[in-house]
Design a protein around this motif. Structure first.
Motif, PDB file in Angstrom:
ATOM      1  N   GLN A  60      -5.400   0.048  54.649  1.00  0.00           N
ATOM      2  CA  GLN A  60      -5.751  -0.642  53.411  1.00  0.00           C
ATOM      3  C   GLN A  60      -4.752  -1.768  53.166  1.00  0.00           C
ATOM      4  O   GLN A  60      -3.566  -1.534  53.049  1.00  0.00           O
ATOM      5  N   PRO A  65     -10.951  -5.381  51.417  1.00  0.00           N
ATOM      6  CA  PRO A  65     -11.535  -4.051  51.220  1.00  0.00           C
ATOM      7  C   PRO A  65     -12.155  -3.436  52.479  1.00  0.00           C
ATOM      8  O   PRO A  65     -12.240  -2.232  52.600  1.00  0.00           O
ATOM      9  N   ILE A  66     -12.602  -4.283  53.401  1.00  0.00           N
ATOM     10  CA  ILE A  66     -13.188  -3.784  54.649  1.00  0.00           C
ATOM     11  C   ILE A  66     -12.222  -4.139  55.768  1.00  0.00           C
ATOM     12  O   ILE A  66     -11.906  -5.321  55.977  1.00  0.00           O
ATOM     13  N   HIS A 148     -14.302  -9.285  51.217  1.00  0.00           N
ATOM     14  CA  HIS A 148     -15.393  -8.923  50.303  1.00  0.00           C
ATOM     15  C   HIS A 148     -15.586  -7.408  50.340  1.00  0.00           C
ATOM     16  O   HIS A 148     -15.394  -6.787  51.383  1.00  0.00           O
ATOM     17  N   SER A 149     -16.011  -6.854  49.213  1.00  0.00           N
ATOM     18  CA  SER A 149     -16.320  -5.418  49.182  1.00  0.00           C
ATOM     19  C   SER A 149     -17.607  -5.171  49.972  1.00  0.00           C
ATOM     20  O   SER A 149     -18.333  -6.115  50.318  1.00  0.00           O
ATOM     21  N   GLU A 150     -17.911  -3.903  50.229  1.00  0.00           N
ATOM     22  CA  GLU A 150     -19.149  -3.570  50.929  1.00  0.00           C
ATOM     23  C   GLU A 150     -20.364  -4.074  50.158  1.00  0.00           C
ATOM     24  O   GLU A 150     -21.284  -4.639  50.745  1.00  0.00           O
ATOM     25  N   GLU A 152     -20.546  -6.567  47.904  1.00  0.00           N
ATOM     26  CA  GLU A 152     -20.610  -8.034  47.976  1.00  0.00           C
ATOM     27  C   GLU A 152     -21.112  -8.483  49.350  1.00  0.00           C
ATOM     28  O   GLU A 152     -21.917  -9.417  49.448  1.00  0.00           O
ATOM     29  N   THR A 153     -20.642  -7.820  50.397  1.00  0.00           N
ATOM     30  CA  THR A 153     -21.065  -8.152  51.755  1.00  0.00           C
ATOM     31  C   THR A 153     -22.558  -7.930  51.926  1.00  0.00           C
ATOM     32  O   THR A 153     -23.269  -8.784  52.458  1.00  0.00           O
TER      33      THR A 153
END
Length: 171
Positions: A60, A65-66, A148-150, A152-153
């Motif tokens: 992390q 985030p990814i 980007h978060s999951e 948002e992706t």
């Protein structure tokens, strides 16, 4: 030898034995504590005795985030940058396949190849090498990340699917 001399000799031996026992117990406590610290500290996956930076074990990273951890083996006849790019592309292709199956299983069968290409193009723009570190064996460890978060992706990719005319089974 007198009885008193014999008692003194026994006490001396008992004292030495006790001291040796106390030292042995103390030393084993230190060793087990050291062993426990060694087992719980972060090490490179390819050299379990070599301490590694925290991103190797705890992937992390603030702002990403990814993330994916991968490695590029040491190769004498290939430039480091080429090795890093090859490893990044391998992760990019693996992520595209994984997402197509796990996130976008509703893409119509005839559009799956095009959807995979849309994902690969997006990953090529967004997937970054966030951290690198070489282990003592010469293996280059890379942490790749997306900012980007999951969710948002997935939204961004669905928007690209729509723009490309890719059909999903639930539309």
């Amino acid at each position: 030898m007198s009885v008193q001399g014999h008692r003194f000799n026994n006490a001396w031996v008992l004292g030495k034995t006790s001291l040796a026992l106390v030292l042995a117990v103390g030393l084993s406590a230190c060793m087990s504590r050291g062993m426990q610290q060694e087992l719980t500290s972060c090490t490179f996956p390819d050299t379990t005795r070599t301490p590694a930076p925290s991103f190797i074990c705890d992937q992390q990273i603030e702002g990403y985030p990814i993330t994916r951890l991968t490695s590029a083996p040491a190769t004498a006849n290939v430039e480091t940058d080429d090795n890093i790019e090859r490893a990044r592309l391998e992760v990019q292709h693996a992520m595209a396949l994984e997402w197509l199956v796990n996130w976008f299983g509703d893409v119509a069968e005839e559009d799956k190849t095009q959807a995979q290409q849309v994902i690969l193009t997006w990953l090529n723009e967004e997937l970054r090498v966030v951290r690198t570190r070489e282990s003592s064996t010469g293996t280059m460890w890379l942490l790749l990340g997306i900012a980007h978060s999951e969710i948002e992706t997935q939204i961004q990719l669905r928007n690209r699917f729509t723009a490309a005319g890719i059909k999903t089974t639930d539309r």
